[in-house]
Design an enzyme around this catalytic site. Structure first.
Site, short mmCIF file in Angstrom:
data_model
loop_
_atom_site.label_atom_id
_atom_site.label_comp_id
_atom_site.label_asym_id
_atom_site.label_seq_id
_atom_site.Cartn_x
_atom_site.Cartn_y
_atom_site.Cartn_z
N HIS A 95 40.85 58.58 13.17
CA HIS A 95 40.87 58.35 11.72
C HIS A 95 41.97 57.38 11.30
O HIS A 95 42.39 57.36 10.15
CB HIS A 95 40.96 59.68 10.96
CG HIS A 95 39.61 60.32 10.83
ND1 HIS A 95 38.82 60.58 11.91
CD2 HIS A 95 38.89 60.70 9.74
CE1 HIS A 95 37.68 61.12 11.51
NE2 HIS A 95 37.70 61.20 10.19
N ASP A 154 45.35 66.52 3.10
CA ASP A 154 44.25 66.78 2.16
C ASP A 154 42.94 66.99 2.91
O ASP A 154 42.10 67.79 2.51
CB ASP A 154 44.06 65.58 1.22
CG ASP A 154 45.24 65.40 0.29
OD1 ASP A 154 46.06 66.33 0.18
OD2 ASP A 154 45.34 64.33 -0.33
N GLU A 268 50.17 67.63 -6.58
CA GLU A 268 49.71 66.27 -6.26
C GLU A 268 49.35 65.59 -7.56
O GLU A 268 49.62 66.12 -8.64
CB GLU A 268 48.49 66.30 -5.32
CG GLU A 268 48.81 66.44 -3.87
CD GLU A 268 47.75 65.86 -2.93
OE1 GLU A 268 46.84 65.14 -3.41
OE2 GLU A 268 47.83 66.14 -1.73
P1 FAD Z 1 44.13 58.95 15.56
O1 FAD Z 1 43.72 58.00 14.51
O2 FAD Z 1 43.16 59.19 16.64
O3 FAD Z 1 45.55 58.53 16.16
C1 FAD Z 1 46.60 58.11 15.33
C2 FAD Z 1 47.82 57.70 16.16
O4 FAD Z 1 48.36 58.85 16.78
C3 FAD Z 1 47.50 56.73 17.28
O5 FAD Z 1 48.59 55.89 17.51
C4 FAD Z 1 47.31 57.63 18.47
O6 FAD Z 1 47.55 56.97 19.70
C5 FAD Z 1 48.32 58.72 18.19
N1 FAD Z 1 47.93 60.02 18.72
C6 FAD Z 1 46.79 60.70 18.48
N2 FAD Z 1 46.83 61.87 19.12
C7 FAD Z 1 48.01 61.92 19.77
C8 FAD Z 1 48.63 62.87 20.62
N3 FAD Z 1 48.05 64.00 20.92
N4 FAD Z 1 49.85 62.57 21.12
C9 FAD Z 1 50.47 61.42 20.82
N5 FAD Z 1 49.92 60.49 20.04
C10 FAD Z 1 48.71 60.74 19.52
N6 FAD Z 1 47.34 61.67 6.32
C11 FAD Z 1 48.15 62.50 5.65
O7 FAD Z 1 49.35 62.60 5.95
N7 FAD Z 1 47.68 63.26 4.61
C12 FAD Z 1 46.38 63.24 4.24
O8 FAD Z 1 46.00 63.94 3.32
C13 FAD Z 1 45.49 62.39 4.96
N8 FAD Z 1 44.18 62.36 4.67
C14 FAD Z 1 43.35 61.54 5.36
C15 FAD Z 1 41.99 61.52 5.05
C16 FAD Z 1 41.12 60.72 5.75
C17 FAD Z 1 39.66 60.72 5.41
C18 FAD Z 1 41.62 59.86 6.75
C19 FAD Z 1 40.72 58.93 7.47
C20 FAD Z 1 42.97 59.85 7.06
C21 FAD Z 1 43.85 60.70 6.38
N9 FAD Z 1 45.21 60.75 6.67
C22 FAD Z 1 46.03 61.61 5.99
C23 FAD Z 1 45.79 59.88 7.70
C24 FAD Z 1 45.87 60.60 9.04
O9 FAD Z 1 46.89 61.57 9.03
C25 FAD Z 1 46.19 59.65 10.18
O10 FAD Z 1 45.33 58.56 10.18
C26 FAD Z 1 46.11 60.38 11.50
O11 FAD Z 1 46.69 59.62 12.50
C27 FAD Z 1 44.67 60.62 11.86
O12 FAD Z 1 44.58 61.60 12.83
P2 FAD Z 1 43.63 61.38 14.07
O13 FAD Z 1 43.60 62.67 14.76
O14 FAD Z 1 42.32 60.80 13.69
O15 FAD Z 1 44.53 60.33 14.88
#
Ligand code: FAD
Length: 516
Positions: A95, A154, A268
């Site tokens: 994400h 969120d 918020e």
């Molecule tokens: P990814 O996108 O898969 O990874 C993000 C980063 O973390 C990359 O650099 C990856 O290499 C690294 N990573 C992933 N897993 C690990 C691991 N296990 N160990 C070490 N590194 C790792 N953020 C907020 O703070 N609050 C919100 O309310 C919020 N709402 C969101 C809503 C939506 C619809 C979206 C798309 C994003 C939102 N986000 C929010 C942002 C979100 O927190 C970040 O984009 C987060 O990184 C996404 O998590 P993911 O599991 O998809 O990580």
């Protein structure tokens, strides 16, 4: 061929160890780089989902994808990459917006393979595999134990490892701190393939704090202890509307900075357009469209192009009457426009999963699958009224086709030893521009949205605002240095040298290049 092996592996997710062995056997004689893979090649096309992310603007094809189900498999994959000059990106739920979880020509570790089981530790923590989604943690904690993590995002379709690598914020952050401040212990595999258990009290405390908000640079998180609290039954969820930003922000700041046992559990808010626009305007405010509608005759005629909606919530177990009386008292001193208040009583789980309903809608209208040029900025409270005047009311006065969140948090709830870069002010706001564009040709182009984001950041700079990007994205190291500041950059780079000396982890962040 390596890519064929990768495909086989993805189809049979139990064989991470076999995949690594296969890579080891084949590496050197038959590695096929992603760039040479034909689009018609079925092996290459199975890598495609790992080449993009929610942002939908970056395409970076890995050489192989591994779906580890144990920490040993994570360690083996990292060791393999380290000894063969490959980069490695842990991918949570993908994400990210700008390819942060990608590894062009390297290995992607699909962390969703590490998603269960979750264990209760001393009635106080959930011991969670890093690939679990927050919605899975919620289901386990609330349904099985009557407990709940203290701090949320969120949207809960994000992995624990993914949000801990950034911060993890929502309306509870002012009270409990961000998700990174609610962790008791981490299991981490560093860039040399070594497994570490670390906590604030351990010898490896520096690794613990490095990894929190560390953008995946220092190690792959494989497990985390997440702090739990008793889960409430119900939530009274309230929205009230302002036309004066200074009143909005001073009310919001007083709610978060004077928080005590009798204050709201969640604070918020968002800016919206003073118009009937169905996406950006009045219709975005009522919580329950069937019971409440937005009556614009309450909006004073001299109001500007934008209005502001403060969103608060109170957990409760007592009778509805008692909570209604309590919230009426709590709202009394706020300076919102009388007549523009909206509320709903909802089960706690429904409150936490509220964005899931928006996801269903966005999937149905196609905007979940279009590119998302999102921008998140942390802006000091001292500059937020100017931000409103210069940016919300000028650049963003027509809305962005999605929420424009703006709510305060407290710096003291963030531990300075963590890797996240924050503004200087004790109170700072998250400004989140969450653009949902309808498929072309209806909405603005991606280039137009990106240009508007650049204009926002440029204005913050030229006005000298105290701000930092949250979930930052920069194209080169000079910009990253400026992001962290001289001292912060020195610490970040030292940590990289200590925990990932070959520079192979999370290349999609574009911070460091691998050692050659
Ligand atoms: P990814 O996108 O898969 O990874 C993000 C980063 O973390 C990359 O650099 C990856 O290499 C690294 N990573 C992933 N897993 C690990 C691991 N296990 N160990 C070490 N590194 C790792 N953020 C907020 O703070 N609050 C919100 O309310 C919020 N709402 C969101 C809503 C939506 C619809 C979206 C798309 C994003 C939102 N986000 C929010 C942002 C979100 O927190 C970040 O984009 C987060 O990184 C996404 O998590 P993911 O599991 O998809 O990580």
């Amino acid at each position: 061929m390596l890519i064929k092996s990768a495909t086989k592996f993805i189809e049979n997710s139990h064989s991470a160890a076999a995949m690594i062995a296969c890579l080891e056997n084949q590496h050197g004689s038959s590695t096929t780089s992603s760039s040479s893979a034909s689009a018609a090649d079925p092996a290459a096309s199975s890598l495609e989902p790992y080449a993009t992310d929610f942002g939908g603007m970056v395409r970076a094809v890995p050489t192989a994808v591994i779906r580890p189900s144990t920490v040993d498999e994570v360690a083996a994959a990292i060791r393999f990459a380290a000894s063969n000059g490959l980069t490695v990106a842990a991918r949570g739920n993908g994400h990210s917006i700008h390819g942060q979880a990608s590894a062009a020509g390297g290995l992607v570790l699909d962390m969703r393979g590490l998603s269960g089981p979750i264990q209760l530790v001393a009635g106080e923590y959930a011991d969670v595999p890093a690939g679990a989604l927050w919605e899975e943690v919620l289901e386990w904690a609330a349904a099985e134990h009557g407990l709940s993590p203290a701090s949320w995002t969120d949207y809960l379709g994000l992995t624990v490892g993914g949000t801990l690598s950034n911060g993890g914020v929502s309306g509870q952050a002012f009270r409990h701190g961000p998700q990174v401040a609610n962790v008791g212990l981490l299991e981490v595999v560093t860039g040399d393939g070594e497994r570490h258990l670390c906590s604030p009290q351990s010898e490896d405390a520096d690794l613990f704090f490095s990894v929190l908000g560390g953008l995946g640079q220092f190690g792959v998180i494989t497990r985390a202890w997440i702090r739990l609290l008793p889960a409430p039954d119900m939530v009274k969820w309230i929205r009230v509307v302002y036309n004066d930003f200074a009143c909005y922000s001073s009310d919001a700041e007083s709610l978060v900075s004077r928080a005590g046992p009798n204050s709201f559990d969640y604070v918020e808010g968002f800016a919206f357009v003073n118009s009937h626009d169905p996406v950006n305007g009045f219709g975005s405010v009522p919580l329950d469209q069937a019971r409440h509608s937005f009556d614009p005759t309450h909006v004073p005629p001299n109001s500007g192009p934008l209005l502001y909606c403060l969103e608060v919530a109170l957990h409760y177990v007592d009778a509805v009457d008692a909570v209604d009386q309590r919230t009426a008292e709590m709202l009394q001193r706020l300076r919102y426009i009388r007549g523009l208040e909206f509320y709903a009583h909802v089960p706690y789980i429904d409150f936490l999963t509220r964005v899931k309903r928006a996801e269903v809608e966005a999937r149905a209208n196609g905007s979940w699958h279009t590119p998302h040029p999102w921008l998140n900025i942390l802006v000091s409270a001292s500059d937020i009224v100017d931000f409103d005047r210069e940016i919300f009311r000028k650049i963003l006065r027509h809305g962005i086709g999605g929420p424009m969140l703006v709510y305060p948090m407290l710096r003291r709830k963030w531990d300075e030893r963590m890797s996240v870069a924050l503004p200087e002010g004790e109170i700072f706001y998250l400004v989140a521009l969450l653009r949902f564009a309808l498929p072309q040709p209806v909405g603005p182009t991606v280039e137009e949205m990106l240009a508007e984001n650049r204009a926002v950041v440029d204005r913050c700079r030229s006005a000298g605002f105290d701000f930092k990007l949250y979930i930052p994205h920069y194209r080169d190291q000079t910009q990253w240095r400026a992001h962290f500041g001289e001292k912060g950059w020195r610490r970040f780079a030292d940590r990289k040298a200590r925990y990932d000396p070959a520079g192979i982890l999370a290349p999609g962040q574009l911070i460091f290049s691998p050692e050659t």
